[in-house]
Design a protein around this motif. Structure first.
Motif, PDB file in Angstrom:
ATOM      1  N   ASN A 199      32.415 -53.734  51.949  1.00 42.13           N
ATOM      2  CA  ASN A 199      32.156 -54.870  52.836  1.00 42.13           C
ATOM      3  C   ASN A 199      31.603 -56.066  52.065  1.00 42.13           C
ATOM      4  OD1 ASN A 199      33.078 -53.438  55.023  1.00 42.13           O
ATOM      5  ND2 ASN A 199      31.053 -52.792  55.686  1.00 42.13           N
ATOM      6  N   ALA A 258      34.508 -57.648  50.293  1.00 41.30           N
ATOM      7  CA  ALA A 258      35.312 -58.387  51.272  1.00 41.30           C
ATOM      8  C   ALA A 258      34.643 -59.715  51.619  1.00 41.30           C
ATOM      9  CB  ALA A 258      35.520 -57.550  52.534  1.00 41.30           C
ATOM     10  N   SER A 312      34.975 -62.375  49.010  1.00 38.44           N
ATOM     11  CA  SER A 312      36.309 -62.965  48.888  1.00 38.44           C
ATOM     12  C   SER A 312      36.417 -64.285  49.632  1.00 38.44           C
ATOM     13  CB  SER A 312      37.364 -61.996  49.430  1.00 38.44           C
ATOM     14  OG  SER A 312      37.354 -62.010  50.860  1.00 38.44           O
ATOM     15  N   ALA A 332      36.372 -64.329  52.998  1.00 40.14           N
ATOM     16  CA  ALA A 332      36.986 -64.031  54.291  1.00 40.14           C
ATOM     17  C   ALA A 332      36.119 -64.568  55.423  1.00 40.14           C
ATOM     18  CB  ALA A 332      37.164 -62.523  54.455  1.00 40.14           C
ATOM     19  N   GLY A 333      36.768 -65.004  56.478  1.00 40.23           N
ATOM     20  CA  GLY A 333      36.061 -65.509  57.640  1.00 40.23           C
ATOM     21  C   GLY A 333      35.427 -64.387  58.445  1.00 40.23           C
ATOM     22  N   ASP A 338      37.818 -62.062  60.328  1.00 40.93           N
ATOM     23  CA  ASP A 338      38.536 -61.171  59.417  1.00 40.93           C
ATOM     24  C   ASP A 338      37.631 -60.053  58.914  1.00 40.93           C
ATOM     25  OD1 ASP A 338      41.003 -62.511  59.574  1.00 40.93           O
ATOM     26  OD2 ASP A 338      40.314 -63.993  58.115  1.00 40.93           O
ATOM     27  N   LEU A 339      36.385 -60.382  58.601  1.00 42.89           N
ATOM     28  CA  LEU A 339      35.440 -59.347  58.174  1.00 42.89           C
ATOM     29  C   LEU A 339      35.206 -58.343  59.299  1.00 42.89           C
ATOM     30  CD1 LEU A 339      32.702 -61.341  56.237  1.00 42.89           C
ATOM     31  CD2 LEU A 339      34.363 -59.743  55.289  1.00 42.89           C
ATOM     32  N   ARG A 359      38.203 -56.026  59.542  1.00 45.00           N
ATOM     33  CA  ARG A 359      38.279 -55.091  58.421  1.00 45.00           C
ATOM     34  C   ARG A 359      37.224 -53.996  58.537  1.00 45.00           C
ATOM     35  NH1 ARG A 359      41.288 -54.891  53.989  1.00 45.00           N
ATOM     36  NH2 ARG A 359      40.531 -53.485  52.403  1.00 45.00           N
ATOM     37  N   GLN A 381      27.964 -61.623  55.181  1.00 48.29           N
ATOM     38  CA  GLN A 381      28.189 -63.021  54.825  1.00 48.29           C
ATOM     39  C   GLN A 381      26.921 -63.661  54.277  1.00 48.29           C
ATOM     40  OE1 GLN A 381      30.128 -65.061  58.127  1.00 48.29           O
ATOM     41  NE2 GLN A 381      32.006 -64.988  56.933  1.00 48.29           N
TER      42      GLN A 381
END
Length: 139
Positions: free
Chosen positions: A70, A73, A76, A78-79, A82-83, A86, A99
């Protein structure tokens, strides 16, 4: 559905060949009796304690691997949605934890905005340890 990184595919293919029945509805990770693997039986089925002890990481827990994935991810860029997809979460709180933990993305975002506004990347001029721009509270 989530993507599987190329680096994991060889190990996954081997696992499928060795441990998974050929039926289309076969479980990828089955319990001792062939049914779904339960949390309570995971250590026994996987020999987790022996494996982590053998690699010198006896305090490593399975969930630590999930957290690592996580974090990668989140790094990366990712918004949030999206997180959440996933991770399999429908709650914003869990995704926000990852985040916030990777605030390094702010440096990249700030540098990209600077590059757009002033036509070059000030991060290349500055010391690598100093973030471009400034971080300010947002809420």
């Amino acid at each position: 559905m989530v993507g599987i990184p190329q680096a994991i595919l060889p190990a996954l293919r081997e696992h499928l060949q060795v441990y998974v029945k050929p039926e289309a509805d076969a479980l990828v990770f089955a319990g001792l009796k062939g049914g779904p693997m339960r949390r309570s039986g995971f250590n026994k089925v996987s020999a987790w304690m022996e494996v982590v002890r053998a690699i010198g990481a006896s305090d490593l827990h399975l969930h630590d691997l999930r957290r690592t994935g996580n974090m990668i991810a989140a790094e990366s860029g990712a918004g949030l949605k999206d997180l959440m997809a996933r991770m399999g979460h429908d709650n914003v709180r869990a995704a926000m934890i990852y985040q916030h933990a990777v605030r390094g993305a702010d440096k990249v975002i700030t540098a990209a905005i600077d590059k757009h506004l002033i036509g070059h990347d000030p991060a290349r001029e500055d010391d690598e340890d100093d973030p471009p721009g400034a971080l300010v509270p947002t809420g």
